[in-house]
Design an enzyme around this catalytic site. Structure first.
Site: not given
Ligand code: COA
Length: 160
Positions: A17, A41, A90, A128
């Protein structure tokens, strides 16, 4: 001013990140790291803890702000007056989910663009969850997360 939002659950923030944050902060005038809630989550760290860890890890980047939101990402981005959402990609496996998210956002906030950055190949395998799993079993996560996150994970699992 071109404001970009980098949203995620960041539970916890990793060096993957951080690499995206550093590169995006070099492109956009102001970058907001927005800690959000991913339905389904169950986070290890509280929102306040995640925000604090990101603040500490990004304190060398003056145009980076760390914030949180508790609703729809589309509403948050509109409220902040941002025009760009940054997401890291990724592997091919990320594509379906990211496409769904970007197209949903386009429907909810048509003037906002999602910009994808390829994750640094050094961190392509990181997530993560994998960090929490390694740390939970007492494995070494040095070089995979910022030092303050490594210490926070050590504390969390010692207590647990
Ligand atoms: N390096 C390492 N890990 C990475 C990465 C990078 N460059 N990019 C993504 N990841 C990993 C994260 O660690 C995470 O791992 P995990 O699943 O083990 O926790 C995974 O990829 C994806 O996570 P992240 O990028 O944090 O996205 P998310 O899907 O967890 O969160 C939100 C997304 C919170 C932004 C989204 O759910 C959201 O907007 N929620 C609000 C409600 C909403 O509006 N929903 C509709 C969305 S259109």
């Amino acid at each position: 001013m071109l404001i970009a939002v980098y949203p995620g659950s960041f539970d916890p923030v990793t060096n993957g990140h951080l690499d995206i944050i550093e590169r995006a902060s070099g492109i956009f005038k102001h970058l907001i790291i927005a800690v959000g809630k991913h339905a389904g989550k169950d986070p290890l760290f509280s929102t306040a803890e995640r925000v604090e860890m990101i603040k500490e890890a990004t304190k060398h980047l003056p145009n980076v702000e760390v914030d949180w939101f508790d609703g729809l990402l589309a509403d948050y981005v509109r409220e902040k007056g941002a025009k760009i959402i940054v997401r890291g990609l990724r592997a091919v496996s990320d594509f379906d989910y990211e496409l769904q998210m970007a197209l949903t956002l386009k429907k909810l906030a048509p003037t906002v663009e999602t910009v994808f950055m390829m994750t640094n190949s050094k961190y392509i395998y990181l997530s993560s969850s994998i960090i929490k799993e390694i740390a939970g079993y007492g494995g070494c996560i040095k070089g995979l997360v910022p030092d303050n996150v490594e210490a926070a994970l050590r504390r969390k699992f010692k207590r647990g």
